[in-house]
Design a protein around this motif. Structure first.
Motif, PDB file in Angstrom:
ATOM      1  N   UNK A   1       0.837  -1.193   0.000  1.00  0.00           N
ATOM      2  CA  UNK A   1       0.000   0.000   0.000  1.00  0.00           C
ATOM      3  C   UNK A   1       0.868   1.237   0.000  1.00  0.00           C
ATOM      4  N   UNK A   2       0.515   2.269  -0.777  1.00  0.00           N
ATOM      5  CA  UNK A   2       1.294   3.498  -0.761  1.00  0.00           C
ATOM      6  C   UNK A   2       1.236   4.156   0.612  1.00  0.00           C
ATOM      7  N   UNK A   3       2.332   4.742   1.007  1.00  0.00           N
ATOM      8  CA  UNK A   3       2.433   5.317   2.341  1.00  0.00           C
ATOM      9  C   UNK A   3       2.495   6.834   2.251  1.00  0.00           C
ATOM     10  N   UNK A   4       1.723   7.474   3.101  1.00  0.00           N
ATOM     11  CA  UNK A   4       1.743   8.928   3.178  1.00  0.00           C
ATOM     12  C   UNK A   4       2.903   9.352   4.050  1.00  0.00           C
ATOM     13  N   UNK A   5       3.272  10.645   4.059  1.00  0.00           N
ATOM     14  CA  UNK A   5       4.390  11.106   4.882  1.00  0.00           C
ATOM     15  C   UNK A   5       4.217  10.784   6.351  1.00  0.00           C
ATOM     16  N   UNK A   6       3.001  10.649   6.846  1.00  0.00           N
ATOM     17  CA  UNK A   6       2.786  10.371   8.259  1.00  0.00           C
ATOM     18  C   UNK A   6       2.769   8.879   8.561  1.00  0.00           C
TER      19      UNK A   6
ATOM     20  N   UNK B   1      12.266 -14.913   3.875  1.00  0.00           N
ATOM     21  CA  UNK B   1      12.436 -14.198   2.614  1.00  0.00           C
ATOM     22  C   UNK B   1      12.258 -12.706   2.774  1.00  0.00           C
ATOM     23  N   UNK B   2      11.232 -12.307   3.522  1.00  0.00           N
ATOM     24  CA  UNK B   2      11.001 -10.872   3.723  1.00  0.00           C
ATOM     25  C   UNK B   2      12.029 -10.251   4.659  1.00  0.00           C
ATOM     26  N   UNK B   3      12.574 -11.027   5.590  1.00  0.00           N
ATOM     27  CA  UNK B   3      13.665 -10.515   6.426  1.00  0.00           C
ATOM     28  C   UNK B   3      14.864 -10.157   5.558  1.00  0.00           C
ATOM     29  N   UNK B   4      15.148 -11.014   4.597  1.00  0.00           N
ATOM     30  CA  UNK B   4      16.278 -10.766   3.703  1.00  0.00           C
ATOM     31  C   UNK B   4      16.001  -9.603   2.756  1.00  0.00           C
ATOM     32  N   UNK B   5      14.752  -9.449   2.369  1.00  0.00           N
ATOM     33  CA  UNK B   5      14.404  -8.428   1.385  1.00  0.00           C
ATOM     34  C   UNK B   5      14.232  -7.038   2.008  1.00  0.00           C
ATOM     35  N   UNK B   6      13.524  -6.963   3.148  1.00  0.00           N
ATOM     36  CA  UNK B   6      13.142  -5.666   3.693  1.00  0.00           C
ATOM     37  C   UNK B   6      13.545  -5.444   5.148  1.00  0.00           C
ATOM     38  N   UNK B   7      14.252  -6.392   5.728  1.00  0.00           N
ATOM     39  CA  UNK B   7      14.615  -6.266   7.130  1.00  0.00           C
ATOM     40  C   UNK B   7      15.762  -5.304   7.359  1.00  0.00           C
TER      41      UNK B   7
ATOM     42  N   UNK C   1      -6.099   0.087   8.415  1.00  0.00           N
ATOM     43  CA  UNK C   1      -6.175   0.599   9.778  1.00  0.00           C
ATOM     44  C   UNK C   1      -5.777  -0.449  10.809  1.00  0.00           C
ATOM     45  N   UNK C   2      -6.151  -1.707  10.580  1.00  0.00           N
ATOM     46  CA  UNK C   2      -5.854  -2.736  11.570  1.00  0.00           C
ATOM     47  C   UNK C   2      -4.357  -3.019  11.672  1.00  0.00           C
ATOM     48  N   UNK C   3      -3.663  -3.036  10.540  1.00  0.00           N
ATOM     49  CA  UNK C   3      -2.219  -3.293  10.612  1.00  0.00           C
ATOM     50  C   UNK C   3      -1.507  -2.106  11.251  1.00  0.00           C
ATOM     51  N   UNK C   4      -2.008  -0.891  11.004  1.00  0.00           N
ATOM     52  CA  UNK C   4      -1.437   0.281  11.680  1.00  0.00           C
ATOM     53  C   UNK C   4      -1.655   0.197  13.188  1.00  0.00           C
ATOM     54  N   UNK C   5      -2.860  -0.215  13.591  1.00  0.00           N
ATOM     55  CA  UNK C   5      -3.151  -0.341  15.017  1.00  0.00           C
ATOM     56  C   UNK C   5      -2.300  -1.435  15.653  1.00  0.00           C
ATOM     57  N   UNK C   6      -2.064  -2.515  14.927  1.00  0.00           N
ATOM     58  CA  UNK C   6      -1.215  -3.581  15.454  1.00  0.00           C
ATOM     59  C   UNK C   6       0.190  -3.061  15.735  1.00  0.00           C
TER      60      UNK C   6
ATOM     61  N   UNK D   1       4.007  -4.840   3.692  1.00  0.00           N
ATOM     62  CA  UNK D   1       3.163  -3.670   3.406  1.00  0.00           C
ATOM     63  C   UNK D   1       3.488  -2.447   4.247  1.00  0.00           C
ATOM     64  N   UNK D   2       4.321  -2.593   5.286  1.00  0.00           N
ATOM     65  CA  UNK D   2       4.600  -1.478   6.187  1.00  0.00           C
ATOM     66  C   UNK D   2       6.104  -1.386   6.431  1.00  0.00           C
ATOM     67  N   UNK D   3       6.838  -1.001   5.401  1.00  0.00           N
ATOM     68  CA  UNK D   3       8.295  -0.959   5.503  1.00  0.00           C
ATOM     69  C   UNK D   3       8.755  -0.017   6.617  1.00  0.00           C
ATOM     70  N   UNK D   4       7.959   1.034   6.885  1.00  0.00           N
ATOM     71  CA  UNK D   4       8.375   2.000   7.916  1.00  0.00           C
ATOM     72  C   UNK D   4       8.240   1.434   9.321  1.00  0.00           C
ATOM     73  N   UNK D   5       7.556   0.273   9.456  1.00  0.00           N
ATOM     74  CA  UNK D   5       7.379  -0.348  10.766  1.00  0.00           C
ATOM     75  C   UNK D   5       8.234  -1.596  10.928  1.00  0.00           C
ATOM     76  N   UNK D   6       9.330  -1.679  10.185  1.00  0.00           N
ATOM     77  CA  UNK D   6      10.199  -2.847  10.281  1.00  0.00           C
ATOM     78  C   UNK D   6      10.773  -2.980  11.688  1.00  0.00           C
TER      79      UNK D   6
END
Length: 736
Positions: free
Chosen positions: A410-415, A682-688, A598-603, A643-648
């Motif tokens: 999902x595209x991410x806004x500045x916030x 796989x995702x740890x190697x790609x985006x971790x 919204x749910x993944x953001x709340x998580x 989907x939430x690279x900023x929350x790695x």
């Protein structure tokens, strides 16, 4: 913010944080209230802004003065005068004498007279919202539920407040007016003299019944004047309750209530008697709103009826039963551990087996409903193809480093918020407006209302009975779960440390009904249910319940929230694990919904705010006892990375609490665990982060992934191929 020097934190709660600060130039003390925007709906933010607007215009010595407010990207910040203590300070040495109570009463009445003159209802008067200066001045604060009434509004319907201090007309969910504030005041004055509110119990349903049906227990040591004042304020009929302007003339107050100057009073204040035509208009409005309020929205009323029905059934049961009959599940219908509609929740598997051997005298519908319950319980075990984490992450023929994700990020806004538009279609807007024109019951209020009652103890049996009835309603009419007020009440026990695993499992099962795959003739408006779940913070509540259950069983440090690393998963009982599987399964389903982010953001927010990383990491060790619970965690973590690279950092906090044994998970006998662990690697190697990549690229992990390329399960081979390509690509790029 540059104008203030923060000195210390003086409070923290679900609303945010409060700091004591000093103005750098004027040197005066202030309170800074930081309220996070993340996780709040636009409606809630507008309500908060409305609170500030109301308070900024108030000037009274017994009301906390708002000095200013501003917003940042992440927070709302309110600047108020600093007040040293609260009302409970007066009760440290015991109850108050009548003279001291009179001083408090006159100051609170002065504040309420000022508000009601300006047609403002506070609607949440309780000791926590009454502050005390070092000079003994009482100040009313927290106008989050306040409502400014226009000239044509005489009564309101939305349920606001805290049940211990809530007027009977609000408990009965009838239209009410400013007299509800005066009832709350009477409760506080009573508590100052007696030491507890007029009706006090740890059971929400018992409290509702007491307020509706029982008389106030009057102490015998009160003077006639004091007793008469309290009896007038605590009159259950709002039309007979002691109110303005006669309240000011009560002899006990000795004319000590400070009133605003006559010239400052607005038109049609609530503190003057209504004319005959205004009384008629008020009565017409009251009756009209009462008729428009549907019964299904009356949460308190329905809950009380279910409690009374439960007690009638229990009282009509035989006084004693033969022990050999009780030993058989079918004979346990009148015990508190067995529900005739849905079977034994705590020992479900044996109940399912024995349900087919019921004696002929038993209700024939039980078998059918038991099967229905089993269908709902499958919400924690959705088929692999329905889980995003197990969809092929590689598109055939693509480059292993430029693959197409199974679900587009999902595209991410500045916030850091999803840029999915939150607009509502005209048809859905009409549905929402149609619901809210009948009655507005604030979901956050309902949850907060249950909170204080749940803080000490919990009546598990009463809640279970209530949830059983609500589950029956939801199966027959899923639209029941579109009501935010109901969902707020349902999730309230999740925040209580005394909630039993059986109760927690019931809550998760009820909330999972919309996705249980039950065949229905009518369609379910999933979007309205999703909005209700998001507004009432279902995911953070589920996550907190997981943390509480693990801390309770696994050895914890309550001051730090850490979990004893020497403990194993052996302390978690079978009932605990079943409840955890339900909680995590529902959480995984909500987090993976494609219609909202919204749910993944709340998580992600809840993991940080509630300090749940250690608890989630601890659950990874139950893979051999409850594979599905661990599978849900792996799916959620992969989805966060995807989907939430900023929350790695959230994933890093969970996996690096202690050394995560990925090889153990890769060697699990359950192919679902092996498959999802490969996907995560796989995702740890790609985006971790570097730390996460190092965790996934350990030689023993890479070797085990390579072995899984030849696994007998095709899903495992597929996920292992995805992970190994990324791990091999790293080796090629680094020259290893």
């Amino acid at each position: 913010m540059e104008e203030y020097e923060v000195l210390e934190k003086i409070g923290e709660g679900s609303f945010g944080r409060v700091y004591k600060a000093r103005h750098r130039h004027l040197r005066g003390l202030v309170a800074l209230k930081f309220i996070p925007k993340i996780g709040r709906t636009e409606t809630e933010l507008q309500s908060l802004r409305h609170e500030f607007e109301i308070q900024k215009g108030l000037r009274h010595p017994n009301i906390v003065h708002v000095l200013g407010a501003f917003e940042t990207f992440k927070e709302l910040v309110v600047i108020t005068e600093y007040v040293e203590s609260d009302l409970y300070k007066l009760l440290e040495d015991g109850t108050l004498c009548e003279d001291k109570m009179r001083m408090v009463a006159c100051q609170l009445l002065s504040a309420l007279y000022y508000l009601h003159t300006d047609r403002i209802l506070h609607r949440d008067i309780k000791p926590q919202n009454i502050l005390l200066t070092c000079d003994g001045i009482i100040k009313l604060c927290d106008f989050g539920f306040a409502r400014s009434m226009d000239l044509n509004t005489y009564v309101l319907t939305s349920v606001k407040g805290t049940p211990l201090y809530m007027a009977p007309e609000i408990i009965e969910e009838k239209p009410y007016d400013h007299n509800a504030d005066l009832w709350s005041l009477g409760c506080i004055l009573y508590e100052l003299l007696v030491g507890s509110p007029p009706f006090c119990t740890t059971s929400l349903l018992q409290l509702i019944r007491k307020i509706r049906y029982e008389t106030v227990p009057w102490p015998t040591n009160l003077s006639p004047g004091c007793l008469n004042l309290l009896q007038g304020l605590l009159e259950k009929d709002p039309r007979r309750r002691l109110s303005w302007p006669h309240l000011l003339e009560h002899p006990f107050l000795e004319n000590k209530v400070l009133l605003p100057p006559e010239k400052l009073r607005p038109q049609l204040p609530l503190t003057t008697a209504l004319t005959a035509s205004q009384e008629l208009a008020k009565e017409i409005q009251r009756q009209d709103l009462s008729q428009r309020m549907p019964f299904k929205n009356k949460v308190f009323t329905r809950a009380l009826q279910r409690l009374e029905e439960y007690e009638r059934r229990r009282n009509s049961a035989p006084v004693s039963q033969p022990k050999q009959a009780i030993a058989h599940p079918a004979a346990a219908f009148h015990s508190t551990q067995f529900n005739p509609a849905f079977g034994d929740w705590t020992r479900r598997q044996s109940a399912v087996t024995d349900i087919h051997h019921l004696p002929p005298a038993m209700d024939p519908r039980i078998s059918e409903r038991q099967q229905l319950l089993e269908k709902i319980l499958e919400t924690t075990r959705w088929r692999t193809k329905q889980n995003v984490a197990d969809i092929d992450p590689l598109d055939a023929g693509t480059n292993p480093y430029n693959f197409i994700l199974s679900e587009k990020a999902l595209p991410i806004s500045p916030r850091g918020q999803s840029t999915i538009p939150e607009t509502v279609s005209p048809s859905q807007e009409a549905k929402i407006e149609a619901k809210e024109t009948t009655v507005e019951v604030n979901a956050a209020t309902a949850a907060a209302a249950a909170g204080p009652l749940l803080s000490k103890s919990l009546e598990n049996e009463e809640w279970e009975e209530f949830l059983d009835g609500t589950l029956s309603d939801a199966i027959e009419n899923p639209q029941t779960l579109e009501q935010r007020d109901l969902i707020a009440v349902v999730v309230a026990p999740l925040r209580n440390v005394n909630a039993s695993p059986s109760l927690v499992e019931r809550i998760a099962t009820l909330l999972a009904v919309p996705w249980a795959g039950i065949d229905r003739e009518d369609t379910v408006d999933e979007e309205l249910i999703v909005r209700a779940y998001a507004d009432t913070r279902v995911v953070p509540n589920l996550l907190y319940a997981c943390k509480v259950m693990i801390q309770r069983r696994s050895g914890d440090n309550r001051s730090t929230g850490s979990i004893d690393s020497k403990k194993t998963d052996a302390e978690l009982t079978a009932d605990d694990l079943q409840s955890l599987e339900m909680l995590l399964g529902l959480m995984a389903r909500l987090v993976h919904l494609r219609t909202t982010a919204e749910f993944i953001n709340q998580f992600c927010d809840a993991v940080c705010v509630l300090d749940c990383a250690a608890a989630i990491h601890h659950l990874l060790s139950v893979d051999r006892r409850k594979a599905h619970a661990v599978g849900h965690i792996l799916a959620i973590l992969s989805h966060v990375l995807r989907t939430r690279a900023e929350n790695v950092s959230v994933v890093q906090d969970i996996l690096t609490q202690r050394d995560t044994n990925l090889v153990r998970l890769l060697s699990n006998r359950n192919p679902m665990i092996r498959s999802r662990c490969c996907t995560l690697i796989g995702y740890l190697s790609l985006r971790g982060t570097d730390k996460l990549k190092e965790l996934g690229r350990q030689p023993v992990v890479v070797e085990r992934v390579e072995q899984l390329l030849a696994d007998s399960d095709p899903r495992v081979r597929q996920s292992a191929t995805f992970a190994y390509r990324l791990l091999s690509g790293h080796k090629n790029r680094t020259g290893n």
